[in-house]
Scaffold this motif. Structure first.
Motif, PDB file in Angstrom:
ATOM      1  N   ILE A   1      -1.838  12.176  -2.320  1.00 32.47           N
ATOM      2  CA  ILE A   1      -3.173  12.531  -2.822  1.00 32.47           C
ATOM      3  C   ILE A   1      -3.784  11.436  -3.686  1.00 32.47           C
ATOM      4  O   ILE A   1      -4.964  11.492  -4.016  1.00 32.47           O
ATOM      5  N   LEU A   2      -2.996  10.421  -4.071  1.00 35.23           N
ATOM      6  CA  LEU A   2      -3.510   9.317  -4.892  1.00 35.23           C
ATOM      7  C   LEU A   2      -3.576   8.001  -4.126  1.00 35.23           C
ATOM      8  O   LEU A   2      -3.815   6.946  -4.707  1.00 35.23           O
ATOM      9  N   THR A   3      -3.367   8.041  -2.827  1.00 38.40           N
ATOM     10  CA  THR A   3      -3.303   6.828  -2.006  1.00 38.40           C
ATOM     11  C   THR A   3      -4.482   6.793  -1.042  1.00 38.40           C
ATOM     12  O   THR A   3      -4.821   7.816  -0.417  1.00 38.40           O
ATOM     13  N   ASP A   4      -5.124   5.618  -0.923  1.00 36.42           N
ATOM     14  CA  ASP A   4      -6.268   5.470  -0.010  1.00 36.42           C
ATOM     15  C   ASP A   4      -5.884   4.745   1.272  1.00 36.42           C
ATOM     16  O   ASP A   4      -6.429   5.047   2.340  1.00 36.42           O
ATOM     17  N   GLN A   5      -4.978   3.782   1.171  1.00 38.15           N
ATOM     18  CA  GLN A   5      -4.614   3.023   2.372  1.00 38.15           C
ATOM     19  C   GLN A   5      -3.185   2.526   2.237  1.00 38.15           C
ATOM     20  O   GLN A   5      -2.747   2.168   1.153  1.00 38.15           O
ATOM     21  N   ILE A   6      -2.475   2.547   3.370  1.00 35.53           N
ATOM     22  CA  ILE A   6      -1.105   2.047   3.421  1.00 35.53           C
ATOM     23  C   ILE A   6      -1.067   0.920   4.442  1.00 35.53           C
ATOM     24  O   ILE A   6      -1.496   1.097   5.594  1.00 35.53           O
ATOM     25  N   VAL A   7      -0.560  -0.242   4.001  1.00 35.30           N
ATOM     26  CA  VAL A   7      -0.472  -1.411   4.878  1.00 35.30           C
ATOM     27  C   VAL A   7       0.993  -1.679   5.193  1.00 35.30           C
ATOM     28  O   VAL A   7       1.801  -1.899   4.281  1.00 35.30           O
ATOM     29  N   CYS A   8       1.335  -1.662   6.485  1.00 32.63           N
ATOM     30  CA  CYS A   8       2.692  -1.970   6.936  1.00 32.63           C
ATOM     31  C   CYS A   8       2.652  -3.247   7.760  1.00 32.63           C
ATOM     32  O   CYS A   8       1.578  -3.702   8.180  1.00 32.63           O
ATOM     33  N   TRP A   9       3.816  -3.820   8.006  1.00 30.19           N
ATOM     34  CA  TRP A   9       3.842  -4.969   8.920  1.00 30.19           C
ATOM     35  C   TRP A   9       3.914  -4.465  10.357  1.00 30.19           C
ATOM     36  O   TRP A   9       3.037  -4.683  11.166  1.00 30.19           O
TER      37      TRP A   9
END
Length: 654
Positions: free
Chosen positions: A560-568
């Motif tokens: 609920i506090l995350t806007d975007q997740i970047v993975c390889w």
């Protein structure tokens, strides 16, 4: 008049009788009882054929008439949680250790008090099973206990016959005016002879029992410094002798090869270097390898804490010297007596002189920061430090209670230990050099490990997948190495760099956020959309970096506090698959067209209690996003050719 034992808890007797870590613990407990009974002589006779022993002391005996602390010594011997002893005056105040005798097929007790003109005896078969609050433990007058003893062995072997001849009527009449004799048969110990053989058969060179007595019992009292032999200061020894319960006058004999052999009192600190040894001595600072050291030094101190006397004894003997001088102790594949050298080195807590357990954790206290290196495995082999007091110990006497640990963690108590070490640093050259050398070697070892890790990284770069970016002038012709597992920070660094190189008119600009912070703890980055210059709170977004993220993995940040997740890299999940975090929230996978070939979204984020969050999270593959946004050239080197593949490991054909 019938008597019955007091047992506070059901089945406790059975549990105590087998609650042991060492097969000879029962001997340790009996020795402590003998010292508490003011014995001046102890005799131990192992019975290999019967898997038991005869134990005798000439102490006060077990009275059935005189009560102490509300119970007679005789009744206390058979009872649980009832004792004639007082905490602080003896290690056996819980009156539970002697119950190890009951893990046997038969126990016989013969006792006599100085005010009695006769002996008393009792035999109990299978005591662990038969003793209860309903069992009559009343002893019987015995005018010929030597015959009672002999009758216990219907078919004695040669060793037992010799012992019984020694323990004849003359022994009882001349040497047993008071005291107790305990005969245990069928003790529940596997490989009994490995532990109780004192060399009677002439085969075993080193006796486990003999050395166990000196290393682990009251007879091996750590306060008995024997200064003339060991090199401790006589003044310090006299100070330690004044602590309550100290007694070096009790003589202990072990039946060995057909006769009684005296075992010297006191912990077996190594003897001080003789003239020949001194020719080989080098201080820690002079050694090329510290483990080759034969250096030696001694120190001791007494102090009071909360009205109780405590003793410290420090015996420094370099690793090589300890290996050479403790010939009876086993090491790496060489069993010898069965007691390992490594288990006798380091820091130990002692109670009433008896070594209880290893406690190198004391060096974790902040006040001992300057001496923390003594708690490392590299340091332990060079010294033994004894910390003695009236420490409360658990039932089996092999570890400490919470009350004891609170003392050992108390700032004021630790300050006393520090004062001892500080004085040694100023007055004992070997101690000072040992600390300095250990710190240097420890630092060198850390540096070497760091250097090896760095070299592995450098040498491995050429084997890692890599890429070039053709349409960014500053990066043209330059290799960039792909992140590997565990390199989330490198994922974040690459994303940050390229995010600031993406133009606002790029088709994929909405997927590139420009990070304004970067952290390896908590929220990885706070970022804004491309072209955003405001510092207002509402324009910032929380960005997390991962090497890989699968819906089956628990996300370790709040959804609920995350806007975007970047993975390889990441697997393509199924539509509507669930993904959850470590904070009792979960969501569902959505595969929108705009993220086709790049990633997915987490939607319908809600708590387990049904509260909806409302926001969505984009999860993107940085590798795929780079490919879409820029002109990238990817390269994966082939695996290295091993010696085996080259043919070096193959057999040559004739």
């Amino acid at each position: 008049m019938a008597q019955y034992p007091d047992i506070d808890y059901r089945h406790v007797l059975s549990e105590l009788s087998v609650n042991r870590k060492d097969p000879c613990e029962v001997i340790r407990e009996l020795i402590s009882n003998s010292y508490d009974a003011q014995s001046s002589r102890i005799e131990i006779y192992p019975l290999l054929k019967d898997k038991g022993f005869i134990y005798f002391d000439n102490g006060t005996g077990l009275s059935e008439e005189t009560e102490i602390n509300g119970i007679t010594p005789y009744k206390a011997f058979f009872s649980i949680g009832k004792s004639t002893k007082i905490q602080g005056n003896s290690i056996g105040y819980k009156c539970q250790g002697s119950k190890l005798c009951f893990a046997s097929k038969k126990i016989t007790l013969i006792t006599r008090c100085s005010n009695e003109g006769y002996w008393r005896s009792i035999s109990i078969d299978n005591p662990k099973d038969n003793l209860s609050q309903q069992y009559d433990i009343q002893s019987q007058a015995d005018n010929s206990p030597w015959q009672t003893l002999r009758n216990l062995f219907s078919r004695p072997n040669a060793q037992t016959i010799t012992i019984l001849e020694h323990l004849s009527g003359r022994f009882f009449q001349n040497g047993f005016s008071s005291g107790a004799m305990i005969i245990v048969q069928g003790l529940e110990v596997e490989k009994f002879s490995d532990y109780y053989d004192s060399g009677d058969d002439g085969i075993k060179e080193w006796s486990y029992l003999k050395h166990y007595i000196r290393f682990n019992t009251r007879h091996g009292d750590m306060r008995c410094l024997r200064p003339n032999e060991t090199g401790f200061s006589d003044a310090k020894f006299q100070s330690l002798k004044q602590s309550p319960g100290y007694n070096d006058q009790c003589e202990l004999y072990l039946w060995t090869k057909g006769s009684l052999k005296k075992i010297e009192a006191g912990y077996p600190y190594l003897e001080k270097p003789d003239e020949l040894d001194k020719l080989q001595l080098k201080s820690p600072a002079q050694l090329s390898r510290l483990n080759d050291g034969r250096f030696s030094a001694r120190g001791a101190m007494t102090f009071q804490f909360e009205g109780i006397n405590y003793c410290l004894a420090l015996a420094i003997d370099g690793n090589r010297r300890a290996h050479e001088k403790y010939q009876e102790l086993g090491r790496k594949g060489d069993k010898k007596s069965g007691i390992r050298l490594i288990d006798q080195r380091g820091t130990f807590i002692c109670s009433e002189g008896v070594k209880i357990c290893n406690y190198n954790e004391i060096f974790e206290h902040s006040k001992l920061e300057d001496y923390a290196v003594l708690g490392t495995s590299n340091a332990e082999s060079h010294y033994i430090l004894m910390i003695n007091g009236s420490f409360d110990v658990v039932t089996n006497r092999n570890s400490l209670t919470e009350a004891a640990l609170r003392i050992l963690q108390d700032d004021s108590f630790i300050e006393k230990i520090k004062q001892f070490f500080d004085a040694a640093m100023n007055q004992v050259n070997v101690f000072r050099e040992l600390i300095e050398r250990l710190n240097k070697d420890n630092q060198d070892a850390k540096l070497e490990a760091y250097t090896k890790k760095l070299n592995v990284l450098k040498e491995g770069i050429q084997d890692r997948p890599r890429f070039k970016v053709a349409d960014i002038e500053q990066l043209q012709g330059k290799w960039l190495v792909e992140p590997g597992i565990g390199e989330e920070s490198w994922v974040g660094a690459l994303y940050t760099m390229f995010a600031h190189l993406v133009t606002a008119d790029s088709e994929y600009a909405p997927l590139w956020l420009c990070p304004r912070t970067f952290s390896s703890m908590g929220i990885d980055s706070i970022a804004v959309s491309i072209g955003e210059n405001s510092l207002a709170t509402k324009v910032h977004k929380a960005l997390e970096y991962k090497y890989n993220l699968s819906p089956s993995d628990e996300f370790n940040h709040p959804l609920i506090l995350t806007d975007q997740i970047v993975c390889w890299e990441m697997p393509t999940p199924k539509e509507n698959a669930q993904i959850e975090d470590s904070y009792n929230y979960y969501g569902y996978i959505s595969l929108p067209e705009e993220l086709n070939g790049i990633g997915y979204e987490i939607i319908k984020i809600q708590s387990r209690t049904g509260e909806f969050h409302g926001g969505n999270i984009k999860v993107i593959s940085l590798k795929n996003l780079l490919n879409k946004t820029f002109s990238c050239q990817w390269e994966t080197p082939p695996p290295k050719v091993t010696d085996f593949k080259k043919g070096k490991g193959a057999k040559k054909s004739k």
